[in-house]
Design a protein around this motif. Structure first.
Motif, PDB file in Angstrom:
ATOM      1  N   ILE A  53      28.086  48.075  38.617  1.00 26.03           N
ATOM      2  CA  ILE A  53      29.462  47.626  38.848  1.00 26.03           C
ATOM      3  C   ILE A  53      29.730  47.451  40.342  1.00 26.03           C
ATOM      4  O   ILE A  53      30.352  46.477  40.759  1.00 26.03           O
ATOM      5  CB  ILE A  53      30.459  48.610  38.194  1.00 26.03           C
ATOM      6  N   ARG A  61      33.036  41.183  39.152  1.00 26.05           N
ATOM      7  CA  ARG A  61      33.653  42.132  38.215  1.00 26.05           C
ATOM      8  C   ARG A  61      34.793  41.467  37.448  1.00 26.05           C
ATOM      9  O   ARG A  61      34.918  41.633  36.232  1.00 26.05           O
ATOM     10  CB  ARG A  61      34.168  43.372  38.960  1.00 26.05           C
ATOM     11  N   GLU A  62      35.602  40.711  38.168  1.00 27.13           N
ATOM     12  CA  GLU A  62      36.719  40.001  37.536  1.00 27.13           C
ATOM     13  C   GLU A  62      36.200  38.978  36.516  1.00 27.13           C
ATOM     14  O   GLU A  62      36.709  38.885  35.397  1.00 27.13           O
ATOM     15  CB  GLU A  62      37.537  39.301  38.621  1.00 27.13           C
ATOM     16  N   TYR A  64      33.253  39.035  35.031  1.00 25.37           N
ATOM     17  CA  TYR A  64      32.578  39.784  33.964  1.00 25.37           C
ATOM     18  C   TYR A  64      33.595  40.248  32.932  1.00 25.37           C
ATOM     19  O   TYR A  64      33.370  40.140  31.724  1.00 25.37           O
ATOM     20  CB  TYR A  64      31.822  40.957  34.589  1.00 25.37           C
ATOM     21  N   LEU A  65      34.723  40.726  33.396  1.00 25.55           N
ATOM     22  CA  LEU A  65      35.788  41.167  32.501  1.00 25.55           C
ATOM     23  C   LEU A  65      36.278  40.010  31.629  1.00 25.55           C
ATOM     24  O   LEU A  65      36.451  40.156  30.417  1.00 25.55           O
ATOM     25  CB  LEU A  65      36.933  41.757  33.333  1.00 25.55           C
ATOM     26  N   TRP A  69      35.731  39.424  27.307  1.00 25.47           N
ATOM     27  CA  TRP A  69      36.867  39.301  26.393  1.00 25.47           C
ATOM     28  C   TRP A  69      37.084  37.882  25.884  1.00 25.47           C
ATOM     29  O   TRP A  69      37.774  37.693  24.880  1.00 25.47           O
ATOM     30  CB  TRP A  69      38.139  39.872  27.023  1.00 25.47           C
ATOM     31  N   ASN A 111      32.670  46.924  24.708  1.00 25.48           N
ATOM     32  CA  ASN A 111      33.497  46.097  25.586  1.00 25.48           C
ATOM     33  C   ASN A 111      34.729  46.855  26.085  1.00 25.48           C
ATOM     34  O   ASN A 111      35.124  46.706  27.242  1.00 25.48           O
ATOM     35  CB  ASN A 111      33.909  44.805  24.886  1.00 25.48           C
ATOM     36  N   VAL A 114      33.405  49.315  28.771  1.00 23.23           N
ATOM     37  CA  VAL A 114      33.041  48.588  29.992  1.00 23.23           C
ATOM     38  C   VAL A 114      34.312  48.119  30.705  1.00 23.23           C
ATOM     39  O   VAL A 114      34.401  48.174  31.931  1.00 23.23           O
ATOM     40  CB  VAL A 114      32.089  47.403  29.679  1.00 23.23           C
ATOM     41  N   THR A 115      35.308  47.708  29.938  1.00 23.96           N
ATOM     42  CA  THR A 115      36.592  47.319  30.529  1.00 23.96           C
ATOM     43  C   THR A 115      37.213  48.493  31.286  1.00 23.96           C
ATOM     44  O   THR A 115      37.678  48.330  32.417  1.00 23.96           O
ATOM     45  CB  THR A 115      37.561  46.812  29.436  1.00 23.96           C
ATOM     46  N   LEU A 118      35.355  49.016  34.514  1.00 27.87           N
ATOM     47  CA  LEU A 118      35.675  47.981  35.497  1.00 27.87           C
ATOM     48  C   LEU A 118      37.084  48.150  36.073  1.00 27.87           C
ATOM     49  O   LEU A 118      37.291  47.991  37.274  1.00 27.87           O
ATOM     50  CB  LEU A 118      35.536  46.590  34.876  1.00 27.87           C
ATOM     51  N   LEU A 119      38.044  48.469  35.216  1.00 28.28           N
ATOM     52  CA  LEU A 119      39.423  48.583  35.669  1.00 28.28           C
ATOM     53  C   LEU A 119      39.664  49.841  36.510  1.00 28.28           C
ATOM     54  O   LEU A 119      40.499  49.830  37.409  1.00 28.28           O
ATOM     55  CB  LEU A 119      40.388  48.550  34.482  1.00 28.28           C
TER      56      LEU A 119
END
Length: 170
Positions: A53, A61-62, A64-65, A69, A111, A114-115, A118-119
């Motif tokens: 990450i 990262r943005e 990937y998010l 989704w 997911n 992972v979200t 990331l957040l």
């Protein structure tokens, strides 16, 4: 629900699902940072997750998010339908249709985890990292089990079924 599966198991619909499956694989490979994506790893540690990450940088990262989704969620629906139809067509055990659903649910939870990773970044949580790895690894183990069962069913139904009786005459 059964009417939907009957329509989707027709050759044109099945072919469309196969094409969509291949297309989503190509798109995910193109848009996902393959060497950094957690979705394709197996049994990673929380430290490895956060290392990936961090190496992504803010823009990746943005993206990937968004990819997990938008593209990955659509892909999950396609493989859920495709795998369910395939297993229903080749197996007498309709209970096996639960495997694609389990893969879908594990992928969804992966997911979500992972979200969260990331957040919350740069804040690190070893527990969240472990849970994300658990869902990813369990997903891949279930995919492996599905593939083995699918291959076994194909061999049993289409290869061994057409072989002459192998009994020895004595």
């Amino acid at each position: 629900m059964e009417a939907i599966f009957r329509k989707l198991e027709r050759p044109p619909s099945l072919l469309a699902l196969v094409v969509l499956f291949a297309l989503f694989n190509l798109l995910l490979n193109y848009f996902m940072p393959r060497e950094l994506a957690l979705d394709v790893r197996f049994a990673y540690s929380a430290n490895e997750a956060y290392n990936s990450i961090q190496r992504m940088g803010p823009k990746v990262r943005e993206n990937y998010l968004a990819v997990i989704w938008i593209l990955d969620t659509a892909y999950m629906l396609v493989y859920l339908l495709l795998f369910s139809i395939l297993i229903m067509k080749i197996s007498k055990r309709k209970l096996l249709v639960i495997l694609p659903l389990v893969i879908f649910i594990l992928d969804l939870f992966e997911n979500l985890m992972v979200t969260f990773l990331l957040l919350k970044f740069p804040v690190e949580s070893q527990v969240l990292g472990f849970i994300a790895s658990f869902f990813t690894t369990t997903k891949w183990l279930t995919v492996g089990a599905f593939c083995v069962i699918f291959i076994f069913c194909v061999i049993r139904n289409y290869v061994l079924k057409n072989q002459p009786d192998l009994k020895l005459n004595r």
